[in-house]
Design a protein around this motif. Sequence first.
Motif, PDB file in Angstrom:
ATOM      1  N   ASP A 170      34.719  52.577  28.685  1.00  0.00           N
ATOM      2  CA  ASP A 170      35.174  51.282  28.196  1.00  0.00           C
ATOM      3  C   ASP A 170      36.493  50.853  28.820  1.00  0.00           C
ATOM      4  N   ASP A 171      37.386  51.811  29.067  1.00  0.00           N
ATOM      5  CA  ASP A 171      38.690  51.451  29.599  1.00  0.00           C
ATOM      6  C   ASP A 171      38.603  50.860  31.001  1.00  0.00           C
ATOM      7  N   ASN A 172      37.511  51.173  31.707  1.00  0.00           N
ATOM      8  CA  ASN A 172      37.387  50.710  33.087  1.00  0.00           C
ATOM      9  C   ASN A 172      36.400  49.555  33.242  1.00  0.00           C
ATOM     10  N   THR A 173      35.873  49.026  32.133  1.00  0.00           N
ATOM     11  CA  THR A 173      34.943  47.903  32.218  1.00  0.00           C
ATOM     12  C   THR A 173      35.668  46.710  32.840  1.00  0.00           C
ATOM     13  N   LEU A 174      35.075  46.110  33.855  1.00  0.00           N
ATOM     14  CA  LEU A 174      35.735  45.050  34.602  1.00  0.00           C
ATOM     15  C   LEU A 174      35.531  43.708  33.910  1.00  0.00           C
ATOM     16  N   PRO A 175      36.615  43.031  33.566  1.00  0.00           N
ATOM     17  CA  PRO A 175      36.469  41.725  32.909  1.00  0.00           C
ATOM     18  C   PRO A 175      36.303  40.599  33.933  1.00  0.00           C
ATOM     19  N   LEU A 176      35.829  39.480  33.456  1.00  0.00           N
ATOM     20  CA  LEU A 176      35.799  38.267  34.257  1.00  0.00           C
ATOM     21  C   LEU A 176      36.338  37.148  33.385  1.00  0.00           C
ATOM     22  N   ILE A 177      37.404  36.503  33.851  1.00  0.00           N
ATOM     23  CA  ILE A 177      38.067  35.465  33.075  1.00  0.00           C
ATOM     24  C   ILE A 177      37.446  34.102  33.369  1.00  0.00           C
ATOM     25  N   PHE A 178      37.136  33.361  32.314  1.00  0.00           N
ATOM     26  CA  PHE A 178      36.647  31.984  32.432  1.00  0.00           C
ATOM     27  C   PHE A 178      37.709  31.031  31.895  1.00  0.00           C
ATOM     28  N   ILE A 179      37.828  29.881  32.540  1.00  0.00           N
ATOM     29  CA  ILE A 179      38.653  28.812  31.982  1.00  0.00           C
ATOM     30  C   ILE A 179      37.700  27.792  31.380  1.00  0.00           C
ATOM     31  N   GLY A 180      37.981  27.387  30.140  1.00  0.00           N
ATOM     32  CA  GLY A 180      37.047  26.544  29.422  1.00  0.00           C
ATOM     33  C   GLY A 180      37.668  25.260  28.901  1.00  0.00           C
ATOM     34  N   ALA A 199      43.805  38.631  41.025  1.00  0.00           N
ATOM     35  CA  ALA A 199      43.572  37.247  40.635  1.00  0.00           C
ATOM     36  C   ALA A 199      42.413  37.119  39.666  1.00  0.00           C
ATOM     37  N   GLN A 200      41.522  38.117  39.661  1.00  0.00           N
ATOM     38  CA  GLN A 200      40.386  38.097  38.745  1.00  0.00           C
ATOM     39  C   GLN A 200      40.718  38.757  37.403  1.00  0.00           C
ATOM     40  N   GLY A 201      41.949  39.186  37.231  1.00  0.00           N
ATOM     41  CA  GLY A 201      42.367  39.718  35.936  1.00  0.00           C
ATOM     42  C   GLY A 201      42.253  41.223  35.802  1.00  0.00           C
ATOM     43  N   MET A 202      42.063  41.940  36.896  1.00  0.00           N
ATOM     44  CA  MET A 202      41.915  43.392  36.820  1.00  0.00           C
ATOM     45  C   MET A 202      43.288  44.062  36.780  1.00  0.00           C
ATOM     46  N   ASN A 203      43.338  45.198  36.077  1.00  0.00           N
ATOM     47  CA  ASN A 203      44.549  46.010  36.097  1.00  0.00           C
ATOM     48  C   ASN A 203      44.379  47.142  37.105  1.00  0.00           C
ATOM     49  N   SER A 204      45.395  47.985  37.211  1.00  0.00           N
ATOM     50  CA  SER A 204      45.382  49.038  38.231  1.00  0.00           C
ATOM     51  C   SER A 204      44.211  49.991  38.039  1.00  0.00           C
ATOM     52  N   GLU A 205      43.926  50.343  36.796  1.00  0.00           N
ATOM     53  CA  GLU A 205      42.843  51.289  36.530  1.00  0.00           C
ATOM     54  C   GLU A 205      41.488  50.708  36.914  1.00  0.00           C
ATOM     55  N   GLN A 206      41.295  49.431  36.618  1.00  0.00           N
ATOM     56  CA  GLN A 206      40.010  48.796  36.941  1.00  0.00           C
ATOM     57  C   GLN A 206      39.842  48.637  38.452  1.00  0.00           C
ATOM     58  N   ILE A 207      40.940  48.299  39.143  1.00  0.00           N
ATOM     59  CA  ILE A 207      40.871  48.204  40.599  1.00  0.00           C
ATOM     60  C   ILE A 207      40.595  49.577  41.195  1.00  0.00           C
ATOM     61  N   SER A 208      41.182  50.593  40.603  1.00  0.00           N
ATOM     62  CA  SER A 208      40.969  51.958  41.060  1.00  0.00           C
ATOM     63  C   SER A 208      39.492  52.332  40.984  1.00  0.00           C
ATOM     64  N   HIS A 209      38.859  51.971  39.869  1.00  0.00           N
ATOM     65  CA  HIS A 209      37.434  52.276  39.726  1.00  0.00           C
ATOM     66  C   HIS A 209      36.595  51.471  40.714  1.00  0.00           C
ATOM     67  N   LYS A 210      36.895  50.206  40.858  1.00  0.00           N
ATOM     68  CA  LYS A 210      36.118  49.351  41.756  1.00  0.00           C
ATOM     69  C   LYS A 210      36.206  49.835  43.196  1.00  0.00           C
ATOM     70  N   ARG A 211      37.400  50.255  43.604  1.00  0.00           N
ATOM     71  CA  ARG A 211      37.604  50.632  45.006  1.00  0.00           C
ATOM     72  C   ARG A 211      37.435  52.134  45.239  1.00  0.00           C
ATOM     73  N   SER A 212      37.177  52.878  44.155  1.00  0.00           N
ATOM     74  CA  SER A 212      37.005  54.339  44.265  1.00  0.00           C
ATOM     75  C   SER A 212      38.239  54.981  44.912  1.00  0.00           C
ATOM     76  N   ARG A 213      39.398  54.591  44.408  1.00  0.00           N
ATOM     77  CA  ARG A 213      40.670  55.126  44.893  1.00  0.00           C
ATOM     78  C   ARG A 213      41.477  55.628  43.710  1.00  0.00           C
ATOM     79  N   ALA A 214      42.408  56.515  43.972  1.00  0.00           N
ATOM     80  CA  ALA A 214      43.266  57.033  42.902  1.00  0.00           C
ATOM     81  C   ALA A 214      44.154  55.914  42.364  1.00  0.00           C
ATOM     82  N   VAL A 215      44.449  55.983  41.077  1.00  0.00           N
ATOM     83  CA  VAL A 215      45.276  54.954  40.449  1.00  0.00           C
ATOM     84  C   VAL A 215      46.641  54.889  41.127  1.00  0.00           C
TER      85      VAL A 215
END
Length: 581
Positions: free
Chosen positions: A153-163, A207-223
């Motif tokens: 859950d901590d690494n679930t990638l969010p997507l921000i919408f403007i409404g 710019a998509q709202g990801m934090n360091s941990e989420q970017i780490s998971h997406k890119r398969s790199r260490a935090v």
Amino acid sequence: MESASQAEPLKAPAPEPEELKALVLSVIQGEQDYQVLLNMLEPVTLGVQGLQGDTALTLALLLEEVEQQAELNDQLYALVKDEGAPALALTESGVILAQNPAAQNLFGTSKGEGIARLGVSAQDFRDFQQRIFQYEGPSLLRTFPPLSDPPCDDNTLPLIFIGLYNGEHQTFLLRAVECQWSDSIDKALEDIFQLTDAERDILACLAQGMNSEQISHKRSRAVGTVRQQIKSLLGKMGASSQVQAVALASAIGSQSYAQQSSHSAPQAALSGYPLELGELMRGQRRVGWRRYGANGGKPVLLHGSYFGAGEFPQDREWATRHGLDVIVPERLGYGRSQPPGKGEDILATQVEDCLAVLDALNIPRVYLASHDSGFMYALALANRHPERASGILAMSPSAPFQDKDSLDYLPRQHRVFMWAARHAFWSVRLLIRLGMVQMRKLGPERWMEAVFEGVPHDLEVLQAPSCRQGTLGTYGFNLNQVGKGYELDLEVSMARDWAPLVRQAEVPVCGLVGGKNMATPPNFVRSLQALNPGIVLKEISEAGQTLCLTHTDHCFRLLAECVDGSLEQEHWLLTGGEGLV
């Protein structure tokens, strides 16, 4: 022609008000087919009496409701066809009304499903609504698209919408905040800020709202590696915080996307002979124009119909071959040309638009050509400014309708619209709105079925593979202003007497008439010669309203002769249409 007083009496009862109301609302909501409504109204158009008072009142009261629902349909249609970032329309209760392909692919959702499928809790959605209502402006909603291999859950990638909220239709319109830029912008980020490939990718993730941990998971790199790269790109960009870097990235992404969208070329310009698009401002109005053929050749100003604005490749090919430089000012309410202001004369506005386009292109004098109802506008320009026009070639021209003229010979759909324009013009807008729903329901491949219902010859022409590119292009051209152009054409042709335009014509006028034209058949068009004996008409027996498509080479060859002044009208009169093909 048979007079209205000689028409057979009404053979079927007029529709009951409540029945009619239910049917109209079901059509505008897409639940029933438009043809069902035409079936109900057809007996009225064949009789000597109009709609009963209570039935007419029902339709009049429905007009505002239909307009509101149609406006919502327009917004939802535009959203569904949007090929950009994920976008959604939600009801106040969080039910999906519509979504574009990107949102559907991202979430795997369908119309009618709820916000839980977006990964949004009921409380988060209430908070989103409260912010919009309290501060009367846009707000942000964080969603969680499903992943094929979901992490913790901590690494679930969010997507921000403007409404935004549309109070008139009680809907929320949302678009994903994404950072997308072209290769040229990506290269600029590399050159100007010396950002590496990894740093530019991380900037987009931020710019998509990801934090360091989420970017780490997406890119398969260490935090730790990601945090060091974030620190590096901030230093290179001179940003004191991630917020500043994200703001710059979002601005770059949105700007490059907007530029890409606004300058996209029409399909017709991408193959074969080119179609040039241009526009100018005349006062507060935008005027669109098109140009094809031999640029700098013999100038022709074309008042095109809804299938005669340069979208068909055969038009562009034969214009080029015959050395014709064809300029097409988009008629009011079609394409990009905006309607005139309240109280402004339609014909006068169109004439001035044409002159403005010619002046902008530095063309002092032209030969005029027209398709279908464009003949009225060509006559108006030639009569009011004879110094700018050498003559007129009218393809499939109409003729003025007289009050005594029967409409019984017309195909059903044409007859309903003509009857409405003659007896209850306020209902034209309602019928057009319902017709737009039908066209969108059929889609770009089949939209012409809604326009040419009951006209098999012309429908077959437009459905031919050789016309596919043109029919796809004219789909958007016609729907761009939700039928406003057709409404203005009916106002000029039916709600006013334009016979004086025909009588006053002093420039040479030649007309080509299709023997299979069911909307304006030869016998009806010949009434032009009763108004002005100088008009020359010739029939092509095997052609219909679409003769400009079935006999394209012939039309442009004849037009070239008109421009050169080499057309021998006496010879043309003697040979007949078939002799010229």
